[in-house]
Design a protein around this motif. Structure first.
Motif, PDB file in Angstrom:
ATOM      1  N   SER A 157       0.845  -1.192   0.000  1.00  0.00           N
ATOM      2  CA  SER A 157       0.000   0.000   0.000  1.00  0.00           C
ATOM      3  C   SER A 157       0.880   1.241   0.000  1.00  0.00           C
ATOM      4  N   ASP A 158       0.435   2.271  -0.702  1.00  0.00           N
ATOM      5  CA  ASP A 158       1.183   3.522  -0.684  1.00  0.00           C
ATOM      6  C   ASP A 158       0.736   4.370   0.506  1.00  0.00           C
ATOM      7  N   ILE A 159       1.195   5.592   0.568  1.00  0.00           N
ATOM      8  CA  ILE A 159       0.908   6.449   1.721  1.00  0.00           C
ATOM      9  C   ILE A 159      -0.581   6.752   1.848  1.00  0.00           C
ATOM     10  N   GLU A 160      -1.321   6.628   0.757  1.00  0.00           N
ATOM     11  CA  GLU A 160      -2.765   6.864   0.796  1.00  0.00           C
ATOM     12  C   GLU A 160      -3.545   5.571   1.025  1.00  0.00           C
ATOM     13  N   LEU A 161      -2.817   4.490   1.331  1.00  0.00           N
ATOM     14  CA  LEU A 161      -3.404   3.184   1.650  1.00  0.00           C
ATOM     15  C   LEU A 161      -4.136   2.562   0.466  1.00  0.00           C
ATOM     16  N   ASP A 162      -3.698   2.897  -0.745  1.00  0.00           N
ATOM     17  CA  ASP A 162      -4.228   2.230  -1.933  1.00  0.00           C
ATOM     18  C   ASP A 162      -3.500   0.891  -2.075  1.00  0.00           C
ATOM     19  N   ARG A 163      -4.239  -0.194  -1.970  1.00  0.00           N
ATOM     20  CA  ARG A 163      -3.659  -1.526  -2.004  1.00  0.00           C
ATOM     21  C   ARG A 163      -3.393  -1.965  -3.447  1.00  0.00           C
ATOM     22  N   VAL A 164      -2.181  -2.461  -3.678  1.00  0.00           N
ATOM     23  CA  VAL A 164      -1.799  -2.992  -4.987  1.00  0.00           C
ATOM     24  C   VAL A 164      -1.300  -4.409  -4.778  1.00  0.00           C
ATOM     25  N   GLU A 165      -1.849  -5.359  -5.529  1.00  0.00           N
ATOM     26  CA  GLU A 165      -1.462  -6.761  -5.368  1.00  0.00           C
ATOM     27  C   GLU A 165      -0.585  -7.214  -6.529  1.00  0.00           C
ATOM     28  N   GLY A 166       0.275  -8.195  -6.245  1.00  0.00           N
ATOM     29  CA  GLY A 166       1.146  -8.749  -7.271  1.00  0.00           C
ATOM     30  C   GLY A 166       2.425  -7.965  -7.482  1.00  0.00           C
ATOM     31  N   VAL A 167       2.869  -7.214  -6.493  1.00  0.00           N
ATOM     32  CA  VAL A 167       4.059  -6.370  -6.646  1.00  0.00           C
ATOM     33  C   VAL A 167       5.343  -7.193  -6.543  1.00  0.00           C
ATOM     34  N   HIS A 168       5.440  -8.050  -5.535  1.00  0.00           N
ATOM     35  CA  HIS A 168       6.664  -8.819  -5.330  1.00  0.00           C
ATOM     36  C   HIS A 168       6.342 -10.291  -5.094  1.00  0.00           C
ATOM     37  N   GLY A 169       5.335 -10.774  -5.773  1.00  0.00           N
ATOM     38  CA  GLY A 169       4.926 -12.167  -5.643  1.00  0.00           C
ATOM     39  C   GLY A 169       3.611 -12.383  -6.368  1.00  0.00           C
ATOM     40  N   PRO A 170       3.000 -13.547  -6.218  1.00  0.00           N
ATOM     41  CA  PRO A 170       1.767 -13.843  -6.956  1.00  0.00           C
ATOM     42  C   PRO A 170       0.600 -12.936  -6.567  1.00  0.00           C
ATOM     43  N   ARG A 171      -0.155 -12.530  -7.581  1.00  0.00           N
ATOM     44  CA  ARG A 171      -1.338 -11.707  -7.343  1.00  0.00           C
ATOM     45  C   ARG A 171      -2.480 -12.545  -6.773  1.00  0.00           C
ATOM     46  N   THR A 172      -2.468 -13.843  -7.091  1.00  0.00           N
ATOM     47  CA  THR A 172      -3.529 -14.730  -6.624  1.00  0.00           C
ATOM     48  C   THR A 172      -2.922 -15.921  -5.899  1.00  0.00           C
ATOM     49  N   LEU A 173      -3.312 -16.125  -4.648  1.00  0.00           N
ATOM     50  CA  LEU A 173      -2.883 -17.279  -3.855  1.00  0.00           C
ATOM     51  C   LEU A 173      -4.109 -18.131  -3.559  1.00  0.00           C
ATOM     52  N   GLU A 174      -4.074 -19.382  -3.993  1.00  0.00           N
ATOM     53  CA  GLU A 174      -5.158 -20.328  -3.705  1.00  0.00           C
ATOM     54  C   GLU A 174      -4.602 -21.450  -2.839  1.00  0.00           C
ATOM     55  N   VAL A 175      -5.236 -21.666  -1.707  1.00  0.00           N
ATOM     56  CA  VAL A 175      -4.789 -22.681  -0.750  1.00  0.00           C
ATOM     57  C   VAL A 175      -5.797 -23.816  -0.718  1.00  0.00           C
ATOM     58  N   VAL A 176      -5.320 -25.027  -0.948  1.00  0.00           N
ATOM     59  CA  VAL A 176      -6.184 -26.205  -0.941  1.00  0.00           C
ATOM     60  C   VAL A 176      -5.926 -26.982   0.337  1.00  0.00           C
ATOM     61  N   LEU A 177      -6.924 -27.060   1.204  1.00  0.00           N
ATOM     62  CA  LEU A 177      -6.822 -27.834   2.432  1.00  0.00           C
ATOM     63  C   LEU A 177      -7.316 -29.242   2.122  1.00  0.00           C
TER      64      LEU A 177
END
Length: 217
Positions: free
Chosen positions: A191-211
């Motif tokens: 998130s930047d100083i205005e708390l705008d969330r950005v995904e996928g910056v330094h890793g996967p944008r989508t994480l799916e966990v299978v239990l």
């Protein structure tokens, strides 16, 4: 005088008045930490893990051993994945239901080549319920750290309940500190100083966990 010599000199001066019989550092501070918060049965611990994973915006799925291949195939299809990165020790039957092209985890692979892969499927070392954290340790069924940091879509399989612990202290007791540990709490985000969330910056944008339950591979 080098910077190293300057720093070491300051350390020596700071320790000059410490008596040889002084309390050792590891005993100087009481460390009676709670090993977990609350008293939960196994099923409740697994539910807490699922809740916290979802709170971190991971997508949580449940299946048993017999349904695992179908679940993974469905997730890859839903993501539109035509290629999937596969660690060398990943059980082959996990991918039996998909037609996506397998890409091997190779030392020679460049970040650009890894970025062209649609998805990666791995196992994990364990999962921590209280923090919603997945831990990878570079074992053969997880591969090198970079294969879970470059591709945009990560499917991670957690064996329930064997790989689920309540807390970080319990996790540290089971993990090997000499291995390359990667701690994952949700998809990559910042998130930047205005708390705008950005995904996928330094890793996967989508994480799916299978239990997955059932105790098999």
């Amino acid at each position: 005088m080098s910077s190293r010599e300057l720093i070491l000199g300051r350390v020596r001066r700071a320790l000059a008045d410490v008596r040889p019989d002084d309390t050792p550092y590891e005993q100087a501070v009481p460390r009676g930490y709670l090993r977990e918060h609350g008293d939960r049965i196994v099923e409740e611990t697994v539910e807490l893990l699922a809740e916290n994973l979802a709170d971190y915006r991971a997508l949580v799925h449940r299946t048993d051993t017999d349904g695992l291949a179908g679940t993974i195939a469905g997730l890859l299809a839903a993501h539109g994945s035509s290629s999937v990165l596969v660690p060398p020790g990943l059980p082959q039957e996990w991918l039996a239901g998909t037609d996506a092209a397998r890409v091997a985890d190779r030392v020679e692979s460049t970040p650009h080549e890894l970025d062209q892969v649609d998805s990666v499927v791995t196992a994990c070392a364990l999962a921590i319920a209280e923090t919603g954290t997945i831990v990878l340790d570079g074992s053969p069924d997880q591969g090198r750290r970079r294969i879970t940091l470059v591709p945009d879509h990560h499917i991670c399989v957690v064996r329930v309940p064997d790989q689920v612990v309540s807390s970080v202290p319990q996790a540290l007791e089971r993990l090997d500190p000499t291995r390359p540990l990667t701690w994952i709490s949700g998809p990559s985000a910042t998130s930047d100083i205005e708390l705008d969330r950005v995904e996928g910056v330094h890793g996967p944008r989508t994480l799916e966990v299978v239990l997955v339950t059932g105790g098999g591979d």
